[in-house]
Design a protein around this motif. Structure first.
Motif, PDB file in Angstrom:
ATOM      1  N   ASN A 207      10.099   8.589  -5.648  1.00  0.00           N
ATOM      2  CA  ASN A 207      11.304   7.773  -5.523  1.00  0.00           C
ATOM      3  C   ASN A 207      11.093   6.608  -4.569  1.00  0.00           C
ATOM      4  O   ASN A 207      11.551   5.479  -4.814  1.00  0.00           O
ATOM      5  CB  ASN A 207      12.476   8.639  -5.061  1.00  0.00           C
ATOM      6  CG  ASN A 207      12.933   9.622  -6.120  1.00  0.00           C
ATOM      7  OD1 ASN A 207      12.781   9.367  -7.313  1.00  0.00           O
ATOM      8  ND2 ASN A 207      13.493  10.754  -5.699  1.00  0.00           N
ATOM      9  N   LEU A 208      10.393   6.860  -3.490  1.00  0.00           N
ATOM     10  CA  LEU A 208      10.131   5.805  -2.508  1.00  0.00           C
ATOM     11  C   LEU A 208       9.193   4.744  -3.093  1.00  0.00           C
ATOM     12  O   LEU A 208       9.358   3.543  -2.838  1.00  0.00           O
ATOM     13  CB  LEU A 208       9.530   6.411  -1.239  1.00  0.00           C
ATOM     14  CG  LEU A 208       9.363   5.474  -0.036  1.00  0.00           C
ATOM     15  CD1 LEU A 208      10.711   4.889   0.372  1.00  0.00           C
ATOM     16  CD2 LEU A 208       8.728   6.218   1.129  1.00  0.00           C
ATOM     17  N   SER A 209       8.223   5.181  -3.886  1.00  0.00           N
ATOM     18  CA  SER A 209       7.260   4.242  -4.467  1.00  0.00           C
ATOM     19  C   SER A 209       7.940   3.232  -5.381  1.00  0.00           C
ATOM     20  O   SER A 209       7.460   2.107  -5.556  1.00  0.00           O
ATOM     21  CB  SER A 209       6.178   5.000  -5.237  1.00  0.00           C
ATOM     22  OG  SER A 209       6.689   5.587  -6.414  1.00  0.00           O
ATOM     23  N   LYS A 210       9.058   3.626  -5.970  1.00  0.00           N
ATOM     24  CA  LYS A 210       9.785   2.723  -6.867  1.00  0.00           C
ATOM     25  C   LYS A 210      10.463   1.583  -6.116  1.00  0.00           C
ATOM     26  O   LYS A 210      10.917   0.615  -6.736  1.00  0.00           O
ATOM     27  CB  LYS A 210      10.824   3.509  -7.658  1.00  0.00           C
ATOM     28  CG  LYS A 210      10.209   4.541  -8.611  1.00  0.00           C
ATOM     29  CD  LYS A 210      11.294   5.364  -9.299  1.00  0.00           C
ATOM     30  CE  LYS A 210      10.675   6.409 -10.219  1.00  0.00           C
ATOM     31  NZ  LYS A 210      11.719   7.258 -10.880  1.00  0.00           N
ATOM     32  N   THR A 211      10.528   1.671  -4.799  1.00  0.00           N
ATOM     33  CA  THR A 211      11.188   0.641  -3.991  1.00  0.00           C
ATOM     34  C   THR A 211      10.203  -0.331  -3.354  1.00  0.00           C
ATOM     35  O   THR A 211      10.630  -1.276  -2.689  1.00  0.00           O
ATOM     36  CB  THR A 211      12.041   1.283  -2.879  1.00  0.00           C
ATOM     37  OG1 THR A 211      11.177   1.880  -1.892  1.00  0.00           O
ATOM     38  CG2 THR A 211      12.969   2.342  -3.437  1.00  0.00           C
TER      39      THR A 211
ATOM     40  N   ILE B 233       6.929  -0.139   3.435  1.00  0.00           N
ATOM     41  CA  ILE B 233       7.121   1.043   2.595  1.00  0.00           C
ATOM     42  C   ILE B 233       5.787   1.535   2.051  1.00  0.00           C
ATOM     43  O   ILE B 233       5.494   2.735   2.060  1.00  0.00           O
ATOM     44  CB  ILE B 233       8.098   0.739   1.446  1.00  0.00           C
ATOM     45  CG1 ILE B 233       9.479   0.410   2.009  1.00  0.00           C
ATOM     46  CG2 ILE B 233       8.194   1.936   0.495  1.00  0.00           C
ATOM     47  CD1 ILE B 233      10.474  -0.032   0.951  1.00  0.00           C
ATOM     48  N   TRP B 234       4.976   0.606   1.569  1.00  0.00           N
ATOM     49  CA  TRP B 234       3.634   0.934   1.052  1.00  0.00           C
ATOM     50  C   TRP B 234       2.789   1.616   2.117  1.00  0.00           C
ATOM     51  O   TRP B 234       2.119   2.620   1.860  1.00  0.00           O
ATOM     52  CB  TRP B 234       2.992  -0.359   0.574  1.00  0.00           C
ATOM     53  CG  TRP B 234       1.627  -0.273  -0.022  1.00  0.00           C
ATOM     54  CD1 TRP B 234       1.309   0.098  -1.302  1.00  0.00           C
ATOM     55  CD2 TRP B 234       0.384  -0.619   0.604  1.00  0.00           C
ATOM     56  NE1 TRP B 234      -0.042   0.012  -1.506  1.00  0.00           N
ATOM     57  CE2 TRP B 234      -0.643  -0.431  -0.332  1.00  0.00           C
ATOM     58  CE3 TRP B 234       0.045  -1.065   1.883  1.00  0.00           C
ATOM     59  CZ2 TRP B 234      -1.977  -0.670  -0.055  1.00  0.00           C
ATOM     60  CZ3 TRP B 234      -1.290  -1.311   2.168  1.00  0.00           C
ATOM     61  CH2 TRP B 234      -2.281  -1.111   1.204  1.00  0.00           C
ATOM     62  N   LYS B 235       2.852   1.103   3.336  1.00  0.00           N
ATOM     63  CA  LYS B 235       2.071   1.669   4.436  1.00  0.00           C
ATOM     64  C   LYS B 235       2.588   3.058   4.819  1.00  0.00           C
ATOM     65  O   LYS B 235       1.803   3.962   5.148  1.00  0.00           O
ATOM     66  CB  LYS B 235       2.120   0.719   5.643  1.00  0.00           C
ATOM     67  CG  LYS B 235       1.159   1.120   6.761  1.00  0.00           C
ATOM     68  CD  LYS B 235       1.058   0.032   7.823  1.00  0.00           C
ATOM     69  CE  LYS B 235       2.318  -0.152   8.593  1.00  0.00           C
ATOM     70  NZ  LYS B 235       2.129  -0.971   9.822  1.00  0.00           N
ATOM     71  N   THR B 236       3.908   3.240   4.758  1.00  0.00           N
ATOM     72  CA  THR B 236       4.494   4.546   5.044  1.00  0.00           C
ATOM     73  C   THR B 236       4.052   5.580   4.012  1.00  0.00           C
ATOM     74  O   THR B 236       3.704   6.717   4.358  1.00  0.00           O
ATOM     75  CB  THR B 236       6.029   4.448   5.069  1.00  0.00           C
ATOM     76  OG1 THR B 236       6.424   3.583   6.133  1.00  0.00           O
ATOM     77  CG2 THR B 236       6.657   5.813   5.286  1.00  0.00           C
TER      78      THR B 236
END
Length: 311
Positions: free
Chosen positions: A288-292, A264-267
């Motif tokens: 929102n994605l960063s929270k995951t 996720i971090w790389k994405t």
């Protein structure tokens, strides 16, 4: 994820010699797995010395990552997994034969001074009882103590130098590293990787080495607000891209929820690089994605349709 064919390494020769008597030469963990296992254990493993003199080797994980403990148990052909409460699982070895095999794996391979000190104390106790070792486990293999020669383990006073040429760093980051990304006002963001260690020796032998020219080549080491703790940080889009190239160059991936975090971090890194954070809707999705990133969840590519940098 690790090669099935054993690569006989001189680093693990004594371990392979004994383990092959037990399981046969074709059923051996690869040296690639063993170096990953050592790095992972230096972060999440413990050489336990009970007050009454009993010895244990333990790796503790959140029960959501029990699959990595099952994988280790399968590769090593030993140990057991127990639940400790509702959220914690432990891989434990306490039989004398298993502990001796563990000692042979770690002998001369430990790279963090604090773990080496713990291991050497562990070995001193084992060596003091070496002539008294009897293992009922041997009966399972049709052997007796007369068939296996238990010898004192030589204590190594110096940690092994860190290199990027084996899987130790992947295992160590799996246990100790943290990926992070956040967004602020005016299109600002922060994307970074942290690896913290306690103790001055661990700072000097591990963290200080990571940003030397022959290793990661980026990042810096800083004092943490907690006493006697330092952290190595890679910060900003360009520096983290360099780190990504290094991590992606390894054949082996992370095995715990750290893999989910990393993907996720790389994405998010790639989407920031493509300036998707400059679009209000795109930025909201990235927030929102960063929270995951550090929440245990399955990675879904469809979700993803400099210090504090800004475009």
């Amino acid at each position: 994820r690790f090669a099935e064919a054993t690569i006989i390494s001189t680093s693990f020769r004594e371990y392979y010699q004994l383990n092959s008597k037990l399981y046969g030469k074709l059923k051996q963990p690869s040296s690639e797995f063993l170096t990953w296992f050592i790095g992972f254990s230096e972060g999440d493993g413990s050489f336990v010395k009970a007050n009454r003199g009993d010895l244990y080797f333990v790796i503790t994980q959140n029960s959501k990552d029990i699959q990595v403990l099952e994988f280790i148990k399968k590769e090593l052909n030993m140990g057991k997994i127990i639940n400790q409460g509702k959220t914690t699982s432990r891989f434990i070895i306490q039989d004398k034969l298993g502990l001796y095999l563990i000692a042979l794996i770690f002998k001369g391979q430990i790279r963090s001074p604090s773990k080496l000190k713990s291991f050497n104390e562990f070995i001193e106790i084992m060596n003091s009882k070496i002539n008294k070792i009897t293992s009922r486990k041997l009966k399972e293999f049709g052997l007796t103590n007369k068939d296996i020669l238990f010898e004192k383990i030589i204590i190594n006073g110096k940690p092994k130098p860190i290199t990027l040429k084996d899987n130790w760093i992947i295992g160590f980051i799996e246990a100790e590293g943290c990926f992070h990304v956040s967004f602020g006002k005016n299109n600002s963001y922060r994307i970074l990787f942290d690896l913290a260690q306690k103790g001055l020796e661990n700072k000097e032998f591990i963290l200080d080495k990571l940003f030397e020219s022959e290793l990661f080549k980026v990042g810096k080491v800083s004092k943490h607000y907690q006493d006697n703790v330092w952290y190595y940080r890679v910060d900003g889009l360009a520096n983290t891209e360099h780190l990504i190239k290094i991590l992606d160059s390894y054949k082996y991936t992370f095995l715990t929820k750290k893999q989910n975090s990393y993907l996720i971090w790389k994405t998010i890194h790639e989407k920031i690089k493509n300036k998707e954070h400059l679009n209000p809707i795109g930025k909201l999705k990235l927030i929102n994605l960063s929270k995951t990133v550090n929440i245990y969840a399955s990675f879904n590519p469809k979700m993803t349709g400099k210090s504090e940098d800004s475009s």
